[in-house]
Design an enzyme around this catalytic site. Structure first.
Site, PDB file in Angstrom:
ATOM      1  N   ASP A 120       5.006  52.687  -4.615  1.00 24.95           N
ATOM      2  CA  ASP A 120       6.191  52.104  -4.285  1.00 24.95           C
ATOM      3  C   ASP A 120       7.054  51.498  -5.025  1.00 24.95           C
ATOM      4  OD1 ASP A 120       5.010  53.227  -1.680  1.00 24.95           O
ATOM      5  OD2 ASP A 120       3.981  51.321  -1.292  1.00 24.95           O
TER       6      ASP A 120
HETATM    7  N1  URA Z   1      -0.437  52.566  -1.213  1.00 22.88           N
HETATM    8  C1  URA Z   1       0.596  51.618  -1.028  1.00 22.88           C
HETATM    9  O1  URA Z   1       0.620  51.260   0.185  1.00 22.88           O
HETATM   10  N2  URA Z   1       1.477  51.807  -1.923  1.00 22.88           N
HETATM   11  C2  URA Z   1       1.279  52.249  -3.083  1.00 22.88           C
HETATM   12  O2  URA Z   1       2.278  52.360  -4.147  1.00 22.88           O
HETATM   13  C3  URA Z   1       0.290  53.060  -3.460  1.00 22.88           C
HETATM   14  C4  URA Z   1      -0.682  53.222  -2.572  1.00 22.88           C
END
Ligand code: URA
Length: 236
Positions: A103
Site C-alpha cells: 500500500d
Molecule cells: N497488507 C496490507 O494491508 N497492506 C500491505 O501493504 C501489505 C499487506
C-alpha cells in the site's frame, strides 16, 4: 543481438552514443575494436568492452528497494509517484515492475524486476511464498485475537484468510505477522476484522529475501547472485 541493442539494453549507452564510441575505437568485441555497432554478437559468449569497461550480460534485473511512504507500487500513476521513480534514469530502458504490491503508506522490502515469469511464480497462490511484516496496532492484540488471526478470519468481502503466524512484542500492540498470500489490504483488513487497526506496516522479508538494513528508505540495490538463486529456488 546487435551491439548497439546490447549496450542500450544493459543501460550502458544509447544507440547513438554506442555508434559514436565505436567509431572512436571505444567498443571491443573479444578484444578487437568493432566500428560497426549494427554487427551482431552472442551476449552470452562474446566479451564486450565499452570505453574500457567490461559489460556483463544480464538477461533480467532484480532490485531490492526500501519503499518509503507515499509511493505507489505501480509502473505508472496519474497522481502519486511510483516506486520506479526512485531508480536512476538508466533503469527506465527496461520493462521493470514491482513484484507484488505494498500500500501507499506501507514501507519496506519491495522487489523490482523485469523477469515476468519469476515474478508470476513468486506471486502464485500455489507457491505459498512467505512475506513477513512488522506492524503496530492501535490496541494491544489479545492472545485470543492472535490465535483467531493465525487460524483464519473472515474479511469484509467474505474471504477467509489462510493460516498466518503472529509474534507479539511489547504490550501486544506491535509484532510480526507472516502471510503466504496477499489479498488487497490484507493485514489491515485482518486487523479490522478483530476490531483493531494497523497504524504502521513495514515488510521485512519476501520469501528468502530480507530487507537489507543498510538501505535507507528510498534506497535500493541490485540483488546478489545468492539472493537471485534463493528466489529462483523459492519459486520452483
Ligand atoms: N497488507 C496490507 O494491508 N497492506 C500491505 O501493504 C501489505 C499487506
Amino acid at each position: 543481438m546487435r551491439i548497439d541493442k546490447f549496450l542500450s539494453e544493459m543501460g550502458i549507452a544509447t544507440r547513438k552514443e554506442a555508434a559514436s564510441a565505436a567509431k572512436r575505437g571505444g567498443v571491443l568485441i573479444n578484444g578487437v575494436p568493432q566500428k560497426d555497432t549494427a554487427k551482431h554478437i552472442d551476449p552470452e559468449l562474446d566479451e564486450v568492452i565499452y570505453l574500457g569497461r567490461k559489460i556483463e550480460y544480464a538477461k533480467f534485473r532484480y532490485i531490492m528497494l526500501n519503499k518509503p511512504e507515499g509511493y505507489v507500487s505501480a509502473t505508472e500513476d496519474g497522481r502519486d509517484p511510483t516506486v520506479l521513480e526512485l531508480l536512476p534514469p538508466e533503469y527506465m530502458n527496461f520493462n521493470l515492475f514491482p513484484c507484488g504490491r505494498l500500500d501507499k503508506n506501507t514501507l519496506g522490502l519491495m522487489l523490482i524486476t523485469d523477469d515476468g515469469e519469476l515474478s508470476h511464480r513468486l506471486l502464485s497462490p500455489k507457491r505459498h511464498v512467505d512475506k513477513k511484516y512488522y506492524f503496530h496496532s492501535k490496541f494491544p492484540i489479545s492472545e485470543e485475537d492472535a490465535s483467531r488471526l493465525e487460524t483464519g478470519v473472515i474479511l469484509d468481502d467474505g474471504y477467509e484468510t489462510k493460516p498466518s503466524k503472529i509474534e507479539l512484542l511489547g504490550d501486544g500492540n506491535e509484532g510480526y505477522i507472516t502471510l503466504n498470500e496477499g489479498k488487497y489490504h490484507q493485514i489491515k483488513r485482518m486487523l479490522d476484522s478483530v476490531g483493531n487497526k494497523i497504524t504502521y506496516l513495514e515488510r521485512v522479508t519476501f520469501g528468502p529475501l530480507s530487507l537489507d538494513p543498510s538501505l535507507e528508505r528510498g534506497e535500493w540495490r541490485p540483488l546478489t547472485d545468492e539472493e537471485i538463486t534463493a528466489l529462483r529456488n523459492a519459486a520452483k
